[in-house]
Design an enzyme around this catalytic site. Structure first.
Site, PDB file in Angstrom:
ATOM      1  N   HIS A 286     -11.182   4.185  20.542  1.00 30.52           N
ATOM      2  CA  HIS A 286     -10.659   5.294  19.742  1.00 30.52           C
ATOM      3  C   HIS A 286     -11.847   6.123  19.271  1.00 30.52           C
ATOM      4  O   HIS A 286     -12.963   5.617  19.105  1.00 30.52           O
ATOM      5  CB  HIS A 286      -9.897   4.698  18.545  1.00 30.52           C
ATOM      6  CG  HIS A 286      -9.172   5.681  17.693  1.00 30.52           C
ATOM      7  ND1 HIS A 286      -9.806   6.510  16.789  1.00 30.52           N
ATOM      8  CD2 HIS A 286      -7.840   5.943  17.571  1.00 30.52           C
ATOM      9  CE1 HIS A 286      -8.907   7.243  16.155  1.00 30.52           C
ATOM     10  NE2 HIS A 286      -7.704   6.932  16.610  1.00 30.52           N
TER      11      HIS A 286
ATOM     12  N   ASP B  43     -12.810  -3.148  15.977  1.00 33.17           N
ATOM     13  CA  ASP B  43     -11.715  -2.289  15.531  1.00 33.17           C
ATOM     14  C   ASP B  43     -10.413  -3.031  15.816  1.00 33.17           C
ATOM     15  O   ASP B  43      -9.986  -3.133  16.964  1.00 33.17           O
ATOM     16  CB  ASP B  43     -11.759  -0.956  16.274  1.00 33.17           C
ATOM     17  CG  ASP B  43     -10.537  -0.078  16.010  1.00 33.17           C
ATOM     18  OD1 ASP B  43      -9.670  -0.471  15.214  1.00 33.17           O
ATOM     19  OD2 ASP B  43     -10.449   1.001  16.630  1.00 33.17           O
TER      20      ASP B  43
ATOM     21  N   GLN C  37      -4.996  -2.175  16.300  1.00 37.22           N
ATOM     22  CA  GLN C  37      -3.837  -2.454  17.142  1.00 37.22           C
ATOM     23  C   GLN C  37      -3.575  -3.957  17.295  1.00 37.22           C
ATOM     24  O   GLN C  37      -2.600  -4.341  17.930  1.00 37.22           O
ATOM     25  CB  GLN C  37      -4.030  -1.826  18.527  1.00 37.22           C
ATOM     26  CG  GLN C  37      -4.206  -0.325  18.527  1.00 37.22           C
ATOM     27  CD  GLN C  37      -2.971   0.420  18.043  1.00 37.22           C
ATOM     28  OE1 GLN C  37      -1.860  -0.090  18.087  1.00 37.22           O
ATOM     29  NE2 GLN C  37      -3.170   1.644  17.579  1.00 37.22           N
TER      30      GLN C  37
ATOM     31  N   LYS D 276      -0.565   0.538  10.200  1.00 39.96           N
ATOM     32  CA  LYS D 276      -0.169  -0.001  11.501  1.00 39.96           C
ATOM     33  C   LYS D 276       0.331  -1.440  11.371  1.00 39.96           C
ATOM     34  O   LYS D 276       0.784  -2.039  12.347  1.00 39.96           O
ATOM     35  CB  LYS D 276      -1.329   0.080  12.485  1.00 39.96           C
ATOM     36  CG  LYS D 276      -1.807   1.512  12.745  1.00 39.96           C
ATOM     37  CD  LYS D 276      -2.958   1.536  13.725  1.00 39.96           C
ATOM     38  CE  LYS D 276      -3.642   2.903  13.777  1.00 39.96           C
ATOM     39  NZ  LYS D 276      -2.786   3.971  14.323  1.00 39.96           N
TER      40      LYS D 276
ATOM     41  N   CYS E  75      -6.402  10.019  20.644  1.00 43.66           N
ATOM     42  CA  CYS E  75      -7.775   9.908  20.120  1.00 43.66           C
ATOM     43  C   CYS E  75      -8.617   9.009  21.014  1.00 43.66           C
ATOM     44  O   CYS E  75      -9.429   8.209  20.529  1.00 43.66           O
ATOM     45  CB  CYS E  75      -7.768   9.393  18.685  1.00 43.66           C
ATOM     46  SG  CYS E  75      -6.947  10.486  17.518  1.00 43.66           S
TER      47      CYS E  75
END
Length: 412
Positions: A125, A203, A206, A229, A367
């Site tokens: 991202h 990161d 997700q 999220k 993104c």
């Protein structure tokens, strides 16, 4: 406040999410952008603002003390969720701020100096690319990019080669790619990085809503994610950092709450995590995040894994059966996301047509422009699932795609 009900107590988890009752017939396939919120999260946030609102860490009166206790209890809830210590949890506005905080503070510490290298990957991202570019341009670090394989997974041999010269001080990669659903083997990334003395940042935006995350087992130094999220509110996120590393980092911002003493001559900073939490925090957002974690824990990872696996398997079968549909590859393991192209139809047009069928998807670059450029495209339609999705949702998606094909003269 509502009591969390387990998923097998009624026909559908959708019963817990008011948005579906308010939008009858909605198929929501955009959880990768932001997840819907269960009533238990909404009730927790509403309760605080209505009956318990006060600032934290400052007041000596009961309402403020209660708010502080609730806020710090939420920090412990987050820490337990990823197997960390409470003092290793920094509350931020989201994963983007967490990554920017990390890049900025590392760049002003002795942990990352001019000439040192940072590795990111083609899966990232923009929030895990741009902060490191800013550090490259402003502080003189070297930025290296690990490619993906032809199958869409992270090229582990290439990663090992990029680490070989010992100049890399940090590997910062995604856990699950937001554009394709590629699952990165984080433990193996950590093993390779550790062998060369490099730190590891992940990161996890997700990942945290789809699988258990144990930062000790993954052997990572930093891990970031966003509440929204994870069925929580927007504007709240988490940066986990190993405490011994956080102690070595300078503050990100200056202000109240992050100090011990201030004079005009000198300021003494508070220890982590307070050092990185200047000003009044998003108290209700943090409480909403804790409630979202309670909700996920109430459903249970075994149920979530089995449910989402069944939905994804049906979704893949349905999508691959439609002529003219291409699913971007995800490597050995895919989680929660399909990024698709439909021959002869622009993704934005397809997204609009699907909306007319009450099917909500994301259309755009997600993104992740460098990743999509790798596949010679600049936009896709992305379908991403949450706990409230059902196999029938992909039947509705398929019907909408076929309707769009007929409209464009592409259907059978």
């Amino acid at each position: 406040m509502n009591v969390i009900r387990l998923a097998n107590d009624r026909p559908s988890v959708k019963d817990d999410f008011p948005v579906f009752a308010a939008n009858e017939g909605l198929v929501y396939l955009d959880s990768g952008a932001t997840a819907q919120k269960p009533i238990s999260v909404l009730d927790r946030m509403d309760h605080f603002y209505r009956y318990a609102n006060a600032t934290v860490h400052r007041g000596v009166y009961r309402l403020s003390a209660d708010a502080t206790d609730a806020f710090e209890a939420a920090r412990k809830t987050v820490a337990d969720f990823i197997n960390a210590e409470a003092r290793e949890i920094i509350f931020v506005r989201g994963a983007t701020e967490g990554l920017n905080l990390l890049a900025d503070c590392l760049g002003r510490s002795d942990l990352l100096k001019a000439g040192d290298a940072v590795i990111v990957s083609e899966l990232e991202h923009h929030a895990n690319i741009v902060p490191w570019q800013l550090l490259r341009d402003g502080r003189g670090i070297e930025l290296r990019v690990c490619p993906i394989s032809e199958e869409g997974g992270l090229d582990m041999a290439a990663l090992e080669a990029l680490l070989a010269d010992g100049k890399v001080k940090l590997v910062s990669v995604t856990h699950i790619a937001n554009a394709t659903g590629t699952v990165v083997p984080v433990k193996e990334v950590s093993r390779l990085a550790r062998a060369k003395g490099a730190m590891v940042a992940i990161d996890g935006c997700q990942a945290v809503s789809h699988r258990p995350v144990d930062v000790r087992d993954l052997d990572v130094d930093f891990y970031v994610f966003s509440a929204h999220k994870l069925y929580g509110p927007t504007g709240t996120g988490v940066l986990f950092g190993r405490y011994e590393l956080l102690e070595k980092l300078p503050p990100y911002q200056g202000g109240g709450a992050m100090i011990t003493t201030v004079t005009f001559e000198k300021t003494e900073f508070a220890p982590p995590p307070q050092r990185f939490e200047a000003g009044t925090p998003d108290i209700v957002g943090v409480l909403g995040l804790a409630a979202a974690i309670d909700y996920v824990n109430g459903l249970g990872w075994d149920w979530i894994a089995a449910h989402e696996a069944a939905v994804m398997a049906h979704g893949e079968a349905v999508l691959r059966a439609i002529p003219g549909v291409t699913i971007l590859p995800a490597g050995p393991e895919r989680a929660s996301i399909f990024s698709i192209l439909v021959e002869g139809i622009h993704p934005h047009d397809l997204g609009t047509i699907l909306d007319n069928h009450d099917v909500a998807v994301r259309a755009g670059s997600h993104c992740a422009q460098p990743l999509l450029a790798k596949y010679n495209c600049y936009a896709t339609v992305r379908a991403s699932v949450g706990v409230y999705n059902e196999a029938a949702d992909f039947d509705r998606l398929a019907a909408g795609i076929k309707s769009a094909q007929k409209l464009f003269g592409k259907g059978a």
